[in-house]
Design a protein around this motif. Structure first.
Motif, mmCIF file in Angstrom:
data_model
loop_
_atom_site.group_PDB
_atom_site.id
_atom_site.type_symbol
_atom_site.label_atom_id
_atom_site.label_comp_id
_atom_site.label_asym_id
_atom_site.label_seq_id
_atom_site.Cartn_x
_atom_site.Cartn_y
_atom_site.Cartn_z
ATOM 1 N N LYS A 187 0.824 -1.210 0.000
ATOM 2 C CA LYS A 187 0.000 0.000 0.000
ATOM 3 C C LYS A 187 0.857 1.258 0.000
ATOM 4 O O LYS A 187 0.504 2.272 -0.606
ATOM 5 N N ARG A 188 1.990 1.207 0.663
ATOM 6 C CA ARG A 188 2.857 2.375 0.785
ATOM 7 C C ARG A 188 3.583 2.701 -0.517
ATOM 8 O O ARG A 188 4.197 3.767 -0.651
ATOM 9 N N LEU A 189 3.493 1.818 -1.509
ATOM 10 C CA LEU A 189 4.167 2.055 -2.787
ATOM 11 C C LEU A 189 3.397 3.020 -3.688
ATOM 12 O O LEU A 189 3.961 3.585 -4.628
ATOM 13 N N ALA A 190 2.119 3.223 -3.411
ATOM 14 C CA ALA A 190 1.294 4.037 -4.303
ATOM 15 C C ALA A 190 1.813 5.473 -4.396
ATOM 16 O O ALA A 190 1.854 6.059 -5.486
ATOM 17 N N GLU A 191 2.209 6.060 -3.271
ATOM 18 C CA GLU A 191 2.638 7.464 -3.292
ATOM 19 C C GLU A 191 3.915 7.668 -4.110
ATOM 20 O O GLU A 191 3.950 8.540 -4.994
ATOM 21 N N PRO A 192 5.008 6.890 -3.863
ATOM 22 C CA PRO A 192 6.198 7.084 -4.714
ATOM 23 C C PRO A 192 5.926 6.756 -6.181
ATOM 24 O O PRO A 192 6.533 7.355 -7.070
ATOM 25 N N ASP A 193 5.010 5.831 -6.455
ATOM 26 C CA ASP A 193 4.660 5.541 -7.848
ATOM 27 C C ASP A 193 4.030 6.750 -8.521
ATOM 28 O O ASP A 193 4.347 7.082 -9.674
ATOM 29 N N ARG A 194 3.138 7.423 -7.798
ATOM 30 C CA ARG A 194 2.499 8.620 -8.363
ATOM 31 C C ARG A 194 3.527 9.723 -8.613
ATOM 32 O O ARG A 194 3.482 10.421 -9.635
ATOM 33 N N ILE A 195 4.452 9.887 -7.681
ATOM 34 C CA ILE A 195 5.496 10.900 -7.842
ATOM 35 C C ILE A 195 6.371 10.565 -9.044
ATOM 36 O O ILE A 195 6.710 11.439 -9.858
ATOM 37 N N LEU A 196 6.756 9.303 -9.167
ATOM 38 C CA LEU A 196 7.595 8.872 -10.288
ATOM 39 C C LEU A 196 6.914 9.150 -11.622
ATOM 40 O O LEU A 196 7.534 9.666 -12.560
ATOM 41 N N LEU A 197 5.639 8.818 -11.708
ATOM 42 C CA LEU A 197 4.902 9.056 -12.947
ATOM 43 C C LEU A 197 4.895 10.543 -13.289
ATOM 44 O O LEU A 197 5.105 10.932 -14.448
ATOM 45 N N ALA A 198 4.676 11.383 -12.288
ATOM 46 C CA ALA A 198 4.641 12.831 -12.520
ATOM 47 C C ALA A 198 6.004 13.349 -12.976
ATOM 48 O O ALA A 198 6.086 14.221 -13.853
ATOM 49 N N VAL A 199 7.080 12.821 -12.401
ATOM 50 C CA VAL A 199 8.432 13.230 -12.798
ATOM 51 C C VAL A 199 8.694 12.855 -14.249
ATOM 52 O O VAL A 199 9.217 13.662 -15.032
ATOM 53 N N LEU A 200 8.348 11.638 -14.637
ATOM 54 C CA LEU A 200 8.596 11.187 -16.005
ATOM 55 C C LEU A 200 7.773 11.971 -17.014
ATOM 56 O O LEU A 200 8.238 12.240 -18.134
ATOM 57 N N GLU A 201 6.561 12.333 -16.655
ATOM 58 C CA GLU A 201 5.697 13.069 -17.578
ATOM 59 C C GLU A 201 6.279 14.431 -17.949
ATOM 60 O O GLU A 201 5.963 14.985 -19.015
ATOM 61 N N LYS A 202 7.147 14.989 -17.106
ATOM 62 C CA LYS A 202 7.725 16.307 -17.355
ATOM 63 C C LYS A 202 8.970 16.247 -18.229
ATOM 64 O O LYS A 202 9.490 17.293 -18.641
ATOM 65 N N VAL A 203 9.477 15.053 -18.501
ATOM 66 C CA VAL A 203 10.699 14.926 -19.296
ATOM 67 C C VAL A 203 10.356 15.044 -20.774
ATOM 68 O O VAL A 203 9.679 14.182 -21.340
ATOM 69 N N GLN A 204 10.838 16.125 -21.399
ATOM 70 C CA GLN A 204 10.557 16.377 -22.811
ATOM 71 C C GLN A 204 11.830 16.549 -23.638
ATOM 72 O O GLN A 204 11.775 16.463 -24.865
ATOM 73 N N ASP A 205 12.941 16.797 -22.983
ATOM 74 C CA ASP A 205 14.202 17.014 -23.692
ATOM 75 C C ASP A 205 15.350 16.798 -22.704
ATOM 76 O O ASP A 205 15.130 16.430 -21.539
ATOM 77 N N ALA A 206 16.580 17.031 -23.169
ATOM 78 C CA ALA A 206 17.751 16.774 -22.328
ATOM 79 C C ALA A 206 17.764 17.673 -21.088
ATOM 80 O O ALA A 206 18.153 17.231 -19.995
ATOM 81 N N GLU A 207 17.337 18.921 -21.232
ATOM 82 C CA GLU A 207 17.352 19.841 -20.088
ATOM 83 C C GLU A 207 16.384 19.386 -19.000
ATOM 84 O O GLU A 207 16.741 19.330 -17.808
ATOM 85 N N SER A 208 15.151 19.039 -19.383
ATOM 86 C CA SER A 208 14.181 18.591 -18.385
ATOM 87 C C SER A 208 14.572 17.225 -17.818
ATOM 88 O O SER A 208 14.277 16.920 -16.658
ATOM 89 N N ALA A 209 15.243 16.414 -18.621
ATOM 90 C CA ALA A 209 15.717 15.113 -18.129
ATOM 91 C C ALA A 209 16.782 15.313 -17.059
ATOM 92 O O ALA A 209 16.797 14.609 -16.039
ATOM 93 N N HIS A 210 17.673 16.272 -17.278
ATOM 94 C CA HIS A 210 18.724 16.554 -16.283
ATOM 95 C C HIS A 210 18.098 17.008 -14.969
ATOM 96 O O HIS A 210 18.536 16.607 -13.882
ATOM 97 N N GLU A 211 17.072 17.828 -15.054
ATOM 98 C CA GLU A 211 16.385 18.304 -13.851
ATOM 99 C C GLU A 211 15.684 17.164 -13.126
ATOM 100 O O GLU A 211 15.581 17.159 -11.896
ATOM 101 N N ALA A 212 15.191 16.183 -13.890
ATOM 102 C CA ALA A 212 14.463 15.058 -13.291
ATOM 103 C C ALA A 212 15.392 14.055 -12.623
ATOM 104 O O ALA A 212 14.963 13.279 -11.763
ATOM 105 N N ALA A 213 16.672 14.046 -13.016
ATOM 106 C CA ALA A 213 17.599 13.028 -12.515
ATOM 107 C C ALA A 213 17.708 13.048 -10.995
ATOM 108 O O ALA A 213 17.749 11.991 -10.345
ATOM 109 N N LEU A 214 17.750 14.240 -10.413
ATOM 110 C CA LEU A 214 17.854 14.334 -8.958
ATOM 111 C C LEU A 214 16.623 13.766 -8.278
ATOM 112 O O LEU A 214 16.727 13.042 -7.275
ATOM 113 N N ARG A 215 15.446 14.053 -8.801
ATOM 114 C CA ARG A 215 14.215 13.502 -8.232
ATOM 115 C C ARG A 215 14.213 11.977 -8.317
ATOM 116 O O ARG A 215 13.741 11.292 -7.406
ATOM 117 N N LEU A 216 14.729 11.451 -9.415
ATOM 118 C CA LEU A 216 14.780 10.001 -9.572
ATOM 119 C C LEU A 216 15.706 9.373 -8.538
ATOM 120 O O LEU A 216 15.413 8.301 -7.995
#
Length: 323
Positions: A187-216
């Motif tokens: 049950k506790r996995l649902a929250e990090p899964d939602r966060i992960l999905l939101a982080v990936l959805e914002k990746v559109q190019d190399a710059e946004s991917a670099h910003e997402a790396a820390l969150r990952l």
């Protein structure tokens, strides 16, 4: 996620996508003892293609019927991998000395290419071991044919004897208290899964991917704290707990499907196989590994053989658009 897409995109990653092995060619080096650069390339390519075929075969097994059907082909692939391993042992994999600037360009090309192929072969066997171990844990879905084939593969030295021991060592289902703790963890996995999905959805190019790396990286640490207890890793829920298990998994599976779609989309982004995406892809590889460890009850039903096929298509689209 370059390690993950290796198995799916092997043709695109090795020599620009050209692979004689993918056309069914079987290399036989003559008895002269002299290997040309073309010989070295063909052996490496076919080895990668054969291990990829074996991964797809094993990942497509989901019941006794498919296990029975896969056994003969599995043994064929084991035999071919053994033959190719012998060929590779007689061919130059890497140079023992630095290559001089005046060296033959063909030699320089082969040394560099085989360095990369050697690494990908090691990565390929990590993926194969994961599938092999998973099927051992479910005792080949009761398939005697596949069980015997697995034992022959172990005897050849391709897989670990300790993994194969699971074939004849049935484990007890989780007891009531173990089930309760495991359901709380899931049950506790649902929250990090939602966060992960939101982080990936914002990746559109190399710059946004670099910003997402820390969150990952942060999510990897968080998922690492939600690992299942070692005593439950190789065991199943009891039949009596099937309904509460379905209720807990119900919100997780759509999130995993969303994560899967985003991974495939990102793999097709222009330039994804270039250096600007390196920090992101390394972080994503670790997150993906943590997802497999923590979502052991539903991971394989989402990230199955069709996922690798989707990645393969994305990689080809990426390679084509880069020309």
């Amino acid at each position: 996620m370059k390690n993950l897409v290796y198995m799916a995109g092997v043709a695109a990653l090795v020599l620009g996508g050209y692979s004689p092995a993918s056309e069914g060619a079987l290399l036989v080096v003559d008895g002269t003892g002299v290997a040309t650069p073309a010989d070295t390339e063909r052996v490496g390519q076919e080895f990668l293609k054969t291990t990829s075929d074996m991964w797809f075969l094993l990942s497509g097994i989901g019941d006794k019927e498919t296990a029975d059907a896969a056994a003969p082909r599995f043994l064929e692939l084991v035999q071919r991998v053994t033959e190719l391993d012998e060929l590779l042992s007689r061919l130059p994999m890497v140079s023992a000395e630095p290559v001089e600037e005046s060296a033959d360009p063909d030699e320089v090309h082969v040394v560099g290419m085989m360095d990369g192929v050697h690494l990908r072969i090691l990565e390929a066997f990590e993926d194969l071991n994961t599938e092999f171990l998973g099927l051992c844990r479910v005792r080949c879905y009761g398939s005697e044919r596949l069980r015997v084939a697995f034992q022959q593969a172990v005897a050849s030295g391709m897989f670990s004897e300790s993994d194969a021991e699971l074939l004849s060592a049935p484990s007890l289902p989780l007891d009531e208290e173990e089930t309760r703790r495991e359901l709380v963890r899931l049950k506790r996995l649902a929250e990090p899964d939602r966060i992960l999905l939101a982080v990936l959805e914002k990746v559109q190019d190399a710059e946004s991917a670099h910003e997402a790396a820390l969150r990952l990286s942060e999510l990897s640490e968080r998922l690492g704290m939600l690992q299942p207890e070692s005593c439950v890793v190789d065991r199943e829920f009891s039949d009596a707990s099937s309904e509460p298990v379905r209720e807990v998994l119900a919100p997780l599976e759509p999130l995993l499907w969303g994560i899967r779609s985003e991974i495939v989309r990102i793999a097709a982004l222009p330039g994804y196989d270039s250096a600007p995406f390196d920090s992101f892809s390394d972080a994503l590889d670790l997150v993906f590994e943590r997802l497999g460890e923590t979502h052991n009850a539903c991971f394989e039903s989402v990230f199955d053989a069709s996922f690798r096929s989707d990645l393969d298509e994305a990689m080809h689209e990426n390679a084509t658009s880069s020309y």
